[in-house]
Design an enzyme around this catalytic site. Structure first.
Site: not given
Lengths: 421, 421
Positions: A8, A10-11, A167, A296, A312
Site C-alpha cells: 500500500g 498511501g500516506f 465538503e 486506516d 492522513a
C-alpha cells in the site's frame, strides 16, 4: 540482506518508503494495486469537477525513483504470517519486515446493495463516477419538462456529516448557485435542493461544537439543508428513505461509513468492529514484532484511549514511525511506543470558507480557508501538481468556474455492441 | 422565428454556433451526446499521459454561455428530411435550418473485431484506455521474468502512418527513452520496440515527400521502426500479423482508418465509400438547401477536385461558412460556394520536433515544433486551459516527465461483484 515489504502506497506506505531511503543493505519492495499515490484529502475536488484526477495523483514510481525501493503493481491477496509471505495476484513476496498499509473503503452497514445508487468516495473511479452523476443530473433537468421529475433531478442527498460529507454538500451547493447558474436556459440551477443527512446529533462530531455550528451556518448560506438525527433506512434509484419520509433524488452520495481493507481478515488476529487490526503500542501485530499495521487499517489507541481517527496525519506519522522502529531493530536499538502528535484538523465549506483546529487554535471563515489551502497545497506531492492546482484554484476563485466539468463515459469501444458481446 | 438546429459541437458545430450570436430573432439549439467540446488535435497527448482529459475539453455550455443558443445533451439518432426533424434519444427537435456536424470514428475495414485488441483514438474514453494499456504494459514487463514475454510487453505496434500514428509512435518512443528510463528497476525501458506500420509507400502521404522523410528520420532517432508497404492481415491478443510475419506485441494501437458518423446513413442521400455525405458546393444536401453538412461527415470537393481532408481547419471554416449562408438567407442575400483556405498542416514527432507546411513555407525540426506549439495553444478553447497546458508543457520540457501517468480502472464499485451481478 533483510527483505522489507510495504503493501500500500498511501500516506503511511509512501512516507515509510521515503524514510527507508537512508537504510543500508536492505531489499525494499513496495506493492500497490494502483500505479499512483492518491492525495485523498482533495479527492472530493475531483468529484466536484474542480480538479482533474492527475492533479491529485502521482506515479508511485516517480515518487520513489530516487532511493532503493522496487515498486510492483500487484494486488495483495493475503498475508501468510507463519511463512512470512505476501501472496499477490502476481506472485509471492517473502519478507523479514512487513508494513501493511492498505487503508479502508466505504461501508454500507450491511446494505452493500445501496452502493449502486449511492457511490462512496475512496478512489479515482468513484470520484469521476460522482462527477458524472452530478453533472448528468443537471443535464437531465435541463431536458425535462415535468416539474416533479425535474425537482428529482435537482435534488442531491449527501449521507454522512463528517468532513467528506460536508465538503461534498458545500461544493454542490456552491456549484449550483455560482458555477452553473448562467449556463442553463430551461432550469434555474439555484432551485437545486442539497440535503446533508447525519444520523448523529450534529455534523462534524470530531470538531469543537462551536466550529461545527459555524460550519452548519456556512452550509445553510449555500442552500444546503442539514438534517441531523436522521437515519437513512433505504436507498433506491428513486432516492432515499429517511425515517419514514421518502425523498426523491436522482443523486445520492455516500460519506457515512468506512470499513478497513479486507486483507486484515487474512491475518487471523483480532479485529475491531470495522475490520481494523488491533495493534500493540508499537503498531505491530500481537506476537509478530516484524509485522507493522499503519493508517486506516490499524486500530491504535490514542492518549485518551479511543482509537486514532482515519486521517492522513495519523497515517503519515505511523508510516514514519514504523520505518524508524525497523531502523532501530537493524541498528540494535530498542523500540519506543507510537505517539500521535495531533497537529489539528480541517474541513472546507465551498469556495472560501472552512473551519480548522490547528496547534490548539480554532479558526473559521476565510482565514481558515486560507490555512486549509496552504496546508493542502504544501502537502500535495510533486512540485508540478502544486503549481497546476494553484493555477486552477486562482482561476476558479476569480471566475467561479470549475476546471474539470467533464462527463466522460466508461465505454471506449465504438463497435463493441456489434462484435464483442 | 426560424429554428436552427446544430447537431455536434466539434470544430464545425461550435464555430457555427459562435457565429450565430449575431443572428436576431432565431431559436438556436445545439445538440451533442457529450457535455464537452474536445480539442482533438491534442487527444494523443492524453493517450500518451502528458495531459489530462479536462485540459483539452471544455463544457459546451460554458463555451456558449454568452449568446442565444440552447444546449441539449442528447444523442441524435436520425434525421427526418421530409418532416424537418432531428430525432434524438431525448425527444424530437424540428428545424428550419439544420447543420449536421457529427464527425467520424475510426474504422477497421470490415474487421471490427480487431478493435478489442487495437483501440483507435477519437474520444476521451479511448484516449484513457490507450494510456492505461501503454502504462500497464511497462508495469507487466517490470513484473515479468521470462524474456520472451517481457519483450512482448515492451513491443508497441502503431498501425497507420498519418499524423496521429506518427504522433503516437513518436510519443511512445520518447516516453520509453526519457520519461520512464529512471523509474524501473528490473527492466530497461529503452529496450522498448516501437513499430509504425503503414500500408502505403510512405508515411504522412498528405505532406511534402522531403518533410515526410525528415519525420521518418526523427522517428528513427527515437527508436521507432517505420515499416512502409506493410499490410496488417490480423490483430489478436498476441499481437499483429503483417504480411505473413507474426509480431508479438501486448499493445497495438489503431490509427489507420476513419468512417463518417452513422447518422449520415439515415438521410437517404448518396454517400461516398467511407460514409461521408456528398454535398453541393454550398455544403448542402441535394434538394435540401436547408440542410448543411460540415466537417468529417461531409464529402466536399477541394479546388483540385479531391475531397477535403478531415482536419480541424476544414471543419472550422465550414462551420463559419454554413452560419454565414444561413445569415445570407435570413437577410435575403444570395449564397456563394464554399472555398477552403488551406493555411497548412502540422505533425509532431516527440518532444521537440515537428514538420509543418504553413502559408506555403515548409519547416522541420525544433522551429516547426514551436510553430506547432503556438498554433495549438492559441487554438485551445478557454483561457484557463491554455495556461494549464503551457505550465504542463514547460514542466515536461524541462524535466522529461509526464504529468498524467495515471492508470485508472473503469470499475468504481467496491461491492459490485458480491451484490450486483
Amino acid at each position: 540482506m533483510k527483505k522489507i515489504v510495504i503493501v500500500g502506497a498511501g500516506f503511511a506506505g509512501l512516507n515509510a518508503a521515503r524514510c527507508m531511503r537512508k537504510f543500508k543493505d536492505v531489499d525494499i519492495t513496495v506493492i500497490d494495486r494502483e500505479n499512483h499515490h492518491l492525495f485523498q484529502p482533495l479527492l472530493y475536488q475531483v468529484a466536484m469537477a474542480a480538479l482533474s484526477p492527475a492533479e491529485i495523483a502521482a506515479p508511485i514510481r516517480s515518487l520513489l525513483s530516487r532511493g532503493n525501493a522496487r515498486v510492483i503493481k500487484a494486488s495483495a491477496e493475503r498475508i501468510d504470517l507463519a511463512s512470512k509471505r505476501v501472496v499477490t495476484d502476481s506472485g509471492e513476496f517473502p519478507y523479514d519486515y512487513l508494513l501493511l498499509a492498505c487503508g479502508a473503503q466505504h461501508a454500507y452497514f450491511g446494505h452493500e446493495e445501496w452502493e449502486a445508487h449511492a457511490p462512496g468516495l475512496k478512489n479515482l473511479p468513484q470520484a469521476t463516477e460522482i462527477r458524472r452523476r452530478v453533472l448528468e443530473a443537471f443535464e437531465a433537468a435541463e431536458r425535462e419538462s415535468n416539474p416533479d421529475t425535474r425537482r428529482r433531478h435537482l435534488t442531491f442527498v449527501v449521507v454522512g456529516g463528517g468532513p467528506t460529507g460536508v465538503e461534498l454538500a458545500g461544493a454542490i451547493g456552491e456549484m449550483s448557485r455560482y458555477t452553473l447558474a448562467r449556463d442553463f436556459r430551461a432550469i434555474d440551477p439555484r432551485q437545486t435542493r442539497v440535503m446533508l443527512v447525519e444520523a448523529g446529533p450534529r455534523i462534524l462530531p470530531s470538531f469543537d461544537a462551536k466550529l461545527a455550528a459555524r460550519a452548519m451556518r456556512d452550509l445553510e448560506s449555500l442552500g444546503v439543508q442539514v438534517w441531523t438525527a436522521a437515519r437513512v433506512t433505504n436507498v433506491s434509484s428513486e432516492g432515499v428513505v429517511i425515517g419514514n419520509e421518502q425523498i426523491n433524488a436522482s443523486t445520492v452520495l455516500w460519506a457515512a461509513g468506512v470499513r478497513a481493507a479486507d486483507i486484515g481478515r487474512t491475518l487471523g488476529v483480532p479485529l475491531d468492529s470495522v475490520g481494523r487490526v488491533v495493534v500493540n503500542p508499537d503498531l505491530t501485530v500481537p506476537d509478530h514484532p516484524e509485522v507493522f499495521i499503519t493508517g486506516d487499517l490499524a486500530h491504535s489507541a490514542g492518549e485518551d484511549g479511543k482509537p486514532l481517527p482515519g486521517v492522513a496525519l495519523v497515517a503519515m506519522q505511523q508510516g514514519v514511525y514504523a520505518a524508524d522502529m525497523i531502523h532501530n531493530d537493524l541498528r540494535g536499538r530498542a523500540r519506543t511506543p507510537f505517539r500521535y502528535r495531533n497537529l489539528g484538523q480541517l474541513a472546507t465549506i465551498g469556495r472560501s470558507r472552512a473551519i480548522c483546529e490547528i496547534f490548539g487554535f480554532k479558526l473559521s471563515g476565510w482565514m481558515a480557508w486560507w490555512v486549509w489551502l496552504l496546508v493542502h497545497i504544501y502537502r500535495l506531492s510533486g512540485f508540478r501538481n502544486r503549481v497546476i492546482v494553484l493555477v486552477q484554484w486562482a482561476w476558479s476563485y476569480m471566475t467561479f468556474t470549475r476546471g474539470a466539468r467533464l462527463i466522460v463515459g466508461k465505454e471506449w469501444r465504438a463497435y463493441s455492441k456489434d462484435v464483442n458481446p
